[in-house]
Scaffold this motif. Structure first.
Motif, mmCIF file in Angstrom:
data_model
loop_
_atom_site.group_PDB
_atom_site.id
_atom_site.type_symbol
_atom_site.label_atom_id
_atom_site.label_comp_id
_atom_site.label_asym_id
_atom_site.label_seq_id
_atom_site.Cartn_x
_atom_site.Cartn_y
_atom_site.Cartn_z
ATOM 1 N N GLU A 48 62.919 31.314 52.626
ATOM 2 C CA GLU A 48 63.070 30.114 51.797
ATOM 3 C C GLU A 48 61.763 29.335 51.718
ATOM 4 O OE1 GLU A 48 66.305 27.883 53.389
ATOM 5 O OE2 GLU A 48 67.786 29.464 53.022
ATOM 6 N N ALA A 49 61.059 29.234 52.844
ATOM 7 C CA ALA A 49 59.785 28.514 52.856
ATOM 8 C C ALA A 49 58.760 29.223 51.972
ATOM 9 C CB ALA A 49 59.270 28.400 54.293
ATOM 10 N N ALA A 50 58.718 30.551 52.051
ATOM 11 C CA ALA A 50 57.777 31.309 51.222
ATOM 12 C C ALA A 50 58.115 31.164 49.743
ATOM 13 C CB ALA A 50 57.781 32.774 51.643
ATOM 14 N N LEU A 51 59.415 31.186 49.415
ATOM 15 C CA LEU A 51 59.828 31.024 48.022
ATOM 16 C C LEU A 51 59.458 29.642 47.492
ATOM 17 C CD1 LEU A 51 63.339 32.751 48.028
ATOM 18 C CD2 LEU A 51 61.356 33.408 46.639
ATOM 19 N N ALA A 52 59.548 28.630 48.366
ATOM 20 C CA ALA A 52 59.223 27.266 47.930
ATOM 21 C C ALA A 52 57.756 27.128 47.551
ATOM 22 C CB ALA A 52 59.580 26.278 49.041
ATOM 23 N N ARG A 53 56.900 28.002 48.109
ATOM 24 C CA ARG A 53 55.466 27.921 47.804
ATOM 25 C C ARG A 53 55.086 28.723 46.560
ATOM 26 N NH1 ARG A 53 55.184 28.177 53.572
ATOM 27 N NH2 ARG A 53 54.928 30.442 53.490
ATOM 28 N N THR A 54 56.011 29.525 46.031
ATOM 29 C CA THR A 54 55.686 30.297 44.827
ATOM 30 C C THR A 54 55.657 29.365 43.614
ATOM 31 O OG1 THR A 54 58.015 30.871 44.504
ATOM 32 C CG2 THR A 54 56.657 32.447 45.720
ATOM 33 N N GLY A 55 55.188 29.889 42.478
ATOM 34 C CA GLY A 55 55.026 29.061 41.286
ATOM 35 C C GLY A 55 53.726 28.281 41.317
ATOM 36 N N TYR A 56 52.828 28.690 42.216
ATOM 37 C CA TYR A 56 51.564 27.967 42.370
ATOM 38 C C TYR A 56 50.738 28.000 41.087
ATOM 39 C CZ TYR A 56 46.874 26.850 43.993
ATOM 40 O OH TYR A 56 45.637 26.295 44.136
ATOM 41 N N LEU A 57 50.750 29.150 40.401
ATOM 42 C CA LEU A 57 49.913 29.298 39.208
ATOM 43 C C LEU A 57 50.289 28.266 38.153
ATOM 44 C CD1 LEU A 57 47.668 30.896 37.865
ATOM 45 C CD2 LEU A 57 49.400 32.456 36.958
ATOM 46 N N GLY A 58 51.592 28.076 37.923
ATOM 47 C CA GLY A 58 52.028 27.079 36.941
ATOM 48 C C GLY A 58 51.705 25.664 37.387
ATOM 49 N N ARG A 59 51.932 25.389 38.674
ATOM 50 C CA ARG A 59 51.671 24.029 39.165
ATOM 51 C C ARG A 59 50.183 23.691 39.164
ATOM 52 N NH1 ARG A 59 55.273 25.661 43.268
ATOM 53 N NH2 ARG A 59 53.533 25.719 44.743
ATOM 54 N N SER A 60 49.327 24.709 39.311
ATOM 55 C CA SER A 60 47.890 24.428 39.410
ATOM 56 C C SER A 60 47.326 23.864 38.111
ATOM 57 C CB SER A 60 47.130 25.701 39.798
ATOM 58 O OG SER A 60 47.180 26.655 38.747
ATOM 59 N N VAL A 107 48.978 35.756 46.380
ATOM 60 C CA VAL A 107 49.128 35.653 47.838
ATOM 61 C C VAL A 107 50.505 35.095 48.187
ATOM 62 C CG1 VAL A 107 48.328 34.406 49.880
ATOM 63 C CG2 VAL A 107 46.675 35.469 48.348
ATOM 64 N N MET A 108 50.927 34.071 47.458
ATOM 65 C CA MET A 108 52.237 33.475 47.713
ATOM 66 C C MET A 108 53.368 34.482 47.488
ATOM 67 S SD MET A 108 51.376 30.483 48.638
ATOM 68 C CE MET A 108 50.064 29.290 48.472
ATOM 69 N N GLU A 109 53.248 35.286 46.427
ATOM 70 C CA GLU A 109 54.280 36.285 46.151
ATOM 71 C C GLU A 109 54.308 37.365 47.233
ATOM 72 O OE1 GLU A 109 53.415 37.676 42.250
ATOM 73 O OE2 GLU A 109 53.956 35.780 41.293
ATOM 74 N N ARG A 110 53.133 37.767 47.737
ATOM 75 C CA ARG A 110 53.083 38.757 48.827
ATOM 76 C C ARG A 110 53.709 38.185 50.104
ATOM 77 N NH1 ARG A 110 51.115 40.562 44.823
ATOM 78 N NH2 ARG A 110 53.348 40.755 44.480
ATOM 79 N N GLN A 111 53.544 36.870 50.307
ATOM 80 C CA GLN A 111 54.151 36.248 51.490
ATOM 81 C C GLN A 111 55.674 36.284 51.418
ATOM 82 O OE1 GLN A 111 52.349 32.370 51.760
ATOM 83 N NE2 GLN A 111 50.576 33.130 52.902
ATOM 84 N N VAL A 112 56.226 36.136 50.211
ATOM 85 C CA VAL A 112 57.679 36.253 50.036
ATOM 86 C C VAL A 112 58.125 37.668 50.371
ATOM 87 C CG1 VAL A 112 59.577 36.181 48.373
ATOM 88 C CG2 VAL A 112 57.823 34.399 48.330
ATOM 89 N N GLU A 113 57.398 38.663 49.863
ATOM 90 C CA GLU A 113 57.738 40.063 50.142
ATOM 91 C C GLU A 113 57.647 40.356 51.633
ATOM 92 O OE1 GLU A 113 55.158 42.434 47.756
ATOM 93 O OE2 GLU A 113 55.946 41.661 45.854
ATOM 94 N N LEU A 114 56.605 39.823 52.290
ATOM 95 C CA LEU A 114 56.427 40.040 53.726
ATOM 96 C C LEU A 114 57.567 39.387 54.512
ATOM 97 C CD1 LEU A 114 54.679 41.076 56.062
ATOM 98 C CD2 LEU A 114 53.426 38.911 55.977
ATOM 99 N N ALA A 115 57.932 38.161 54.144
ATOM 100 C CA ALA A 115 59.029 37.465 54.831
ATOM 101 C C ALA A 115 60.344 38.218 54.639
ATOM 102 C CB ALA A 115 59.155 36.027 54.314
#
Length: 203
Positions: A48-60, A107-115
């Motif tokens: 859940e924490a990793a998913l919350a960090r995704t969407g970085y590209l749009g937010r940037s 990187v954020m998407e890979r962290q979701v996959e890793l989690a």
């Protein structure tokens, strides 16, 4: 499949403890491990924490506005106290960062996959441990039944030996052997029951 009745110690709001018998089936283990195991819950929170960090590209690319306002009171040399306001307004707009935003999103998407991968691994490990304990518990209970039956048979043989002794067909040594064997069996049964309780607690 085998079913187990397990006594759980449940502590409620009151300081006393209550016992509740719960029927546990082998096929229920995957669901119970997912619902009750704290290691699984922790792994899910990491996903859940990793998913919350995704969407970085749009937010940037969203504009960022920073506003600051306040006042200060000061005294210089022999002059009296003065109060002056201050303020700050800043707007930032991401135009181009050399692809770093896209890399960060990756990187954020890979962290979701890793989690997610770690969560699957934790689930497999915890489920294997629960299954192992389950079958150990089944084995201990079956062994306890065998020993209890052996105690029952020993008692019958002891009665036969006592009758033979009363008729003068056997000696006291025969009775003593059955009594010693009874003590050994009861000690083994107590040990098996204790091991069963410990396995129930672990499970």
């Amino acid at each position: 499949m085998r079913r187990l009745l397990i006594l759980f110690m449940l502590s409620g709001a009151c300081p006393g403890l209550a016992q509740e018998a719960v029927e546990l089936k082998f096929e229920d283990l995957p669901r119970l491990v997912e619902e009750k195991n704290q290691a699984i819950s922790g792994a899910d929170r990491l996903i859940e924490a990793a998913l919350a960090r995704t969407g970085y590209l749009g937010r940037s690319y969203l504009p960022a506005v920073d506003v600051e306002a306040g006042g200060e009171r000061f005294q210089t040399s022999h002059y009296g106290y003065q109060t002056q306001p201050y303020g700050h307004l800043e707007a930032r707009l991401n135009l181009y960062r050399g692809g770093r935003d896209r890399l960060n999103a990756g990187v954020m998407e890979r962290q979701v996959e890793l989690a997610s991968s770690d969560a699957r691994k934790v689930l497999a490990v915890e489920l294997a441990a629960a299954r192992k304990i389950y079958w150990q518990l089944v084995s201990e209970r079956e062994s306890a039944k065998v020993v209890a039956e052996a105690i029952s048979q020993n008692e019958k043989l002891l009665e036969v030996a006592s009758r033979r002794i009363n008729r003068g067909l056997a000696t006291e040594t025969d009775r003593l052997e059955f009594e010693i064997h009874r003590s050994q069996l009861k000690e083994e049964l107590e040990s098996l029951n204790h091991a069963t309780i410990l396995l129930q607690i672990r499970l």
